[in-house]
Write a protein that holds these residues in place. Structure first.
Motif, PDB file in Angstrom:
ATOM      1  N   GLY A  93      11.840  26.528  23.011  1.00  0.00           N
ATOM      2  CA  GLY A  93      13.128  26.176  22.432  1.00  0.00           C
ATOM      3  C   GLY A  93      14.217  26.152  23.487  1.00  0.00           C
ATOM      4  N   ASP A  94      15.211  25.341  23.281  1.00  0.00           N
ATOM      5  CA  ASP A  94      16.308  25.207  24.237  1.00  0.00           C
ATOM      6  C   ASP A  94      17.606  25.730  23.631  1.00  0.00           C
ATOM      7  OD1 ASP A  94      14.586  24.028  26.034  1.00  0.00           O
ATOM      8  OD2 ASP A  94      15.124  21.972  25.482  1.00  0.00           O
ATOM      9  N   ALA A  95      18.417  26.327  24.484  1.00  0.00           N
ATOM     10  CA  ALA A  95      19.778  26.662  24.071  1.00  0.00           C
ATOM     11  C   ALA A  95      20.574  25.370  23.935  1.00  0.00           C
ATOM     12  CB  ALA A  95      20.419  27.591  25.094  1.00  0.00           C
ATOM     13  N   ALA A  96      21.508  25.363  22.996  1.00  0.00           N
ATOM     14  CA  ALA A  96      22.212  24.101  22.729  1.00  0.00           C
ATOM     15  C   ALA A  96      23.564  24.347  22.090  1.00  0.00           C
ATOM     16  CB  ALA A  96      21.370  23.209  21.823  1.00  0.00           C
ATOM     17  N   ASN A  97      24.429  23.357  22.276  1.00  0.00           N
ATOM     18  CA  ASN A  97      25.669  23.228  21.516  1.00  0.00           C
ATOM     19  C   ASN A  97      25.493  22.038  20.578  1.00  0.00           C
ATOM     20  OD1 ASN A  97      27.236  25.341  22.812  1.00  0.00           O
ATOM     21  ND2 ASN A  97      27.260  24.017  24.602  1.00  0.00           N
ATOM     22  N   ILE A  98      25.847  22.228  19.320  1.00  0.00           N
ATOM     23  CA  ILE A  98      25.602  21.200  18.311  1.00  0.00           C
ATOM     24  C   ILE A  98      26.886  20.931  17.554  1.00  0.00           C
ATOM     25  CG2 ILE A  98      24.211  20.575  16.286  1.00  0.00           C
ATOM     26  CD1 ILE A  98      22.226  22.801  17.280  1.00  0.00           C
ATOM     27  N   ILE A  99      27.139  19.647  17.293  1.00  0.00           N
ATOM     28  CA  ILE A  99      28.295  19.247  16.496  1.00  0.00           C
ATOM     29  C   ILE A  99      27.822  18.362  15.352  1.00  0.00           C
ATOM     30  CG2 ILE A  99      30.421  17.879  16.447  1.00  0.00           C
ATOM     31  CD1 ILE A  99      30.964  18.698  19.289  1.00  0.00           C
ATOM     32  N   HIS A 100      28.198  18.727  14.140  1.00  0.00           N
ATOM     33  CA  HIS A 100      28.015  17.864  12.971  1.00  0.00           C
ATOM     34  C   HIS A 100      29.405  17.382  12.559  1.00  0.00           C
ATOM     35  CE1 HIS A 100      23.831  18.949  12.717  1.00  0.00           C
ATOM     36  NE2 HIS A 100      24.108  20.228  12.517  1.00  0.00           N
ATOM     37  N   ASP A 101      29.692  16.123  12.853  1.00  0.00           N
ATOM     38  CA  ASP A 101      31.009  15.543  12.569  1.00  0.00           C
ATOM     39  C   ASP A 101      30.880  14.655  11.341  1.00  0.00           C
ATOM     40  OD1 ASP A 101      33.431  14.163  12.511  1.00  0.00           O
ATOM     41  OD2 ASP A 101      33.634  14.143  14.686  1.00  0.00           O
ATOM     42  N   PHE A 102      31.381  15.138  10.204  1.00  0.00           N
ATOM     43  CA  PHE A 102      31.231  14.395   8.959  1.00  0.00           C
ATOM     44  C   PHE A 102      32.220  13.237   8.867  1.00  0.00           C
ATOM     45  CE2 PHE A 102      28.659  17.964   8.037  1.00  0.00           C
ATOM     46  CZ  PHE A 102      27.831  17.616   6.968  1.00  0.00           C
ATOM     47  N   ASN A 103      33.285  13.261   9.630  1.00  0.00           N
ATOM     48  CA  ASN A 103      34.193  12.111   9.658  1.00  0.00           C
ATOM     49  C   ASN A 103      33.575  10.935  10.405  1.00  0.00           C
ATOM     50  OD1 ASN A 103      36.385  13.157   8.187  1.00  0.00           O
ATOM     51  ND2 ASN A 103      37.140  14.279   9.961  1.00  0.00           N
ATOM     52  N   GLN A 104      32.903  11.239  11.503  1.00  0.00           N
ATOM     53  CA  GLN A 104      32.255  10.199  12.295  1.00  0.00           C
ATOM     54  C   GLN A 104      30.828   9.910  11.820  1.00  0.00           C
ATOM     55  OE1 GLN A 104      33.785   8.485  14.778  1.00  0.00           O
ATOM     56  NE2 GLN A 104      35.669   9.657  14.461  1.00  0.00           N
ATOM     57  N   SER A 105      30.304  10.762  10.920  1.00  0.00           N
ATOM     58  CA  SER A 105      28.907  10.662  10.450  1.00  0.00           C
ATOM     59  C   SER A 105      27.926  10.697  11.624  1.00  0.00           C
ATOM     60  CB  SER A 105      28.701   9.376   9.625  1.00  0.00           C
ATOM     61  OG  SER A 105      29.414   9.452   8.409  1.00  0.00           O
ATOM     62  N   LEU A 106      28.188  11.600  12.553  1.00  0.00           N
ATOM     63  CA  LEU A 106      27.357  11.727  13.746  1.00  0.00           C
ATOM     64  C   LEU A 106      27.011  13.195  13.990  1.00  0.00           C
ATOM     65  CD1 LEU A 106      29.224   9.338  16.238  1.00  0.00           C
ATOM     66  CD2 LEU A 106      27.045   8.881  15.074  1.00  0.00           C
ATOM     67  N   THR A 107      25.845  13.390  14.613  1.00  0.00           N
ATOM     68  CA  THR A 107      25.440  14.696  15.115  1.00  0.00           C
ATOM     69  C   THR A 107      25.227  14.580  16.614  1.00  0.00           C
ATOM     70  OG1 THR A 107      24.408  15.478  13.072  1.00  0.00           O
ATOM     71  CG2 THR A 107      23.615  16.446  15.119  1.00  0.00           C
ATOM     72  N   ALA A 108      25.718  15.558  17.352  1.00  0.00           N
ATOM     73  CA  ALA A 108      25.558  15.590  18.807  1.00  0.00           C
ATOM     74  C   ALA A 108      24.836  16.866  19.196  1.00  0.00           C
ATOM     75  CB  ALA A 108      26.910  15.502  19.506  1.00  0.00           C
ATOM     76  N   TYR A 109      23.792  16.716  20.021  1.00  0.00           N
ATOM     77  CA  TYR A 109      23.067  17.856  20.583  1.00  0.00           C
ATOM     78  C   TYR A 109      23.320  17.883  22.083  1.00  0.00           C
ATOM     79  CZ  TYR A 109      20.343  17.871  16.216  1.00  0.00           C
ATOM     80  OH  TYR A 109      19.961  17.908  14.899  1.00  0.00           O
ATOM     81  N   HIS A 110      23.830  19.007  22.555  1.00  0.00           N
ATOM     82  CA  HIS A 110      23.970  19.196  23.999  1.00  0.00           C
ATOM     83  C   HIS A 110      22.909  20.200  24.431  1.00  0.00           C
ATOM     84  CE1 HIS A 110      26.085  21.387  27.503  1.00  0.00           C
ATOM     85  NE2 HIS A 110      25.387  20.378  27.976  1.00  0.00           N
ATOM     86  N   ASP A 111      21.861  19.703  25.072  1.00  0.00           N
ATOM     87  CA  ASP A 111      20.800  20.565  25.590  1.00  0.00           C
ATOM     88  C   ASP A 111      21.346  21.234  26.851  1.00  0.00           C
ATOM     89  OD1 ASP A 111      18.476  21.560  27.006  1.00  0.00           O
ATOM     90  OD2 ASP A 111      17.272  20.389  25.589  1.00  0.00           O
TER      91      ASP A 111
END
Length: 258
Positions: free
Chosen positions: A130-148
């Motif tokens: 498993g990797d450490a990560a920063n995650i964003i769930h942006d419901f206005n943009q309807s996007l998810t971002a994973y920063h590995d």
């Protein structure tokens, strides 16, 4: 002082001398003897005292009301930007070995209700791979971002609203967990994703994702499958990021093109 003497009234009985006649004296004060009271030194009346009291009560009520409103505004502003630290216990199975692991997932969650955004930080997990990560769930943009964090790369994919709780619902779930009134399930939902292309301009992805991915290699993902993991599987050339954003653990399995 001026003294005025008046003769006796008519009809007085005879027998008295004129000089002995009764006299009636009227005293009229002279103009210099009259004492005047200045208009500004009137004694306060009960109505004036009552008016002043009412004015003070209104003033104090306004001040108290202002303090209460300010406190409520500040309190709500803090409440609408809550931070949670979560520790989730869940199971992973190896059917071939007839073995079950009890794993622990930790994460920090910041929920921006006004912005409709969930910000999640996952430190290095205990499980292997498993990797450490920063995650964003942006419901206005309807996007998810994973920063590995290990690779220092960003991955962008369309938000899967079927398995990611909206900010308000996630806030309520985490609040119940914090109070100990709810315990999450222990199974895992896996999203298998494939890298499709590199994204050169992250400014069009919204301010939160832009801030997270600016200056990093950023790639677009395509979702291949979503399923519940029953057996532990080794996926080659893939990076796994697990986090908690529902009543179960979500695993993002990010795979390079073969």
């Amino acid at each position: 002082m001026v003294k005025i003497s008046l003769p006796a009234t008519l009809g007085q009985k005879p027998g008295k001398a004129e000089g002995e006649a009764d006299k009636t004296e009227v005293l009229i004060p002279a103009a210099d003897d009259v004492q005047t009271v200045p208009a500004g030194t009137r004694t306060p009346t009960l109505s004036c005292i009552l008016c002043v009291t009412i004015a003070l009560v209104i003033l104090l009520s306004t001040v108290v009301l202002g303090i209460i409103c300010t406190y409520k505004y500040y309190h709500l502003a803090q409440a609408r930007r809550d931070l949670f630290t979560c520790t989730i216990l869940y199971d992973e199975y190896d059917i071939s070995e007839h073995y079950r692991w009890r794993l622990q997932l930790e994460e920090d969650v910041e929920i921006r209700l006004d912005d409709d955004v969930e910000l999640i930080n996952v430190p290095v997990p205990e499980f292997e791979g498993g990797d450490a990560a920063n995650i964003i769930h942006d419901f206005n943009q309807s996007l998810t971002a994973y920063h590995d964090i290990a690779l220092d790369r960003c991955y962008i994919i369309e938000l899967n609203r079927t398995i990611i709780l909206p900010p308000h619902n996630l806030w309520e779930l985490l609040a119940k967990m914090k109070l100990g009134t709810y315990l999450p399930q222990t199974y895992i939902i896996q999203e298998e994703m494939e890298v499709t292309e590199q994204i050169d301009n992250v400014h069009q992805l919204g301010s939160f994702i832009r801030h997270l991915c600016s200056g990093k290699q950023t790639y677009k993902l395509k979702r291949k499958s979503v399923l519940r993991i029953i057996d532990k599987r080794d996926v080659k050339n893939c990076h796994r990021i697990r986090h908690f954003a529902n009543i179960f653990v979500v695993e993002a399995s990010i795979c390079e093109k073969e």
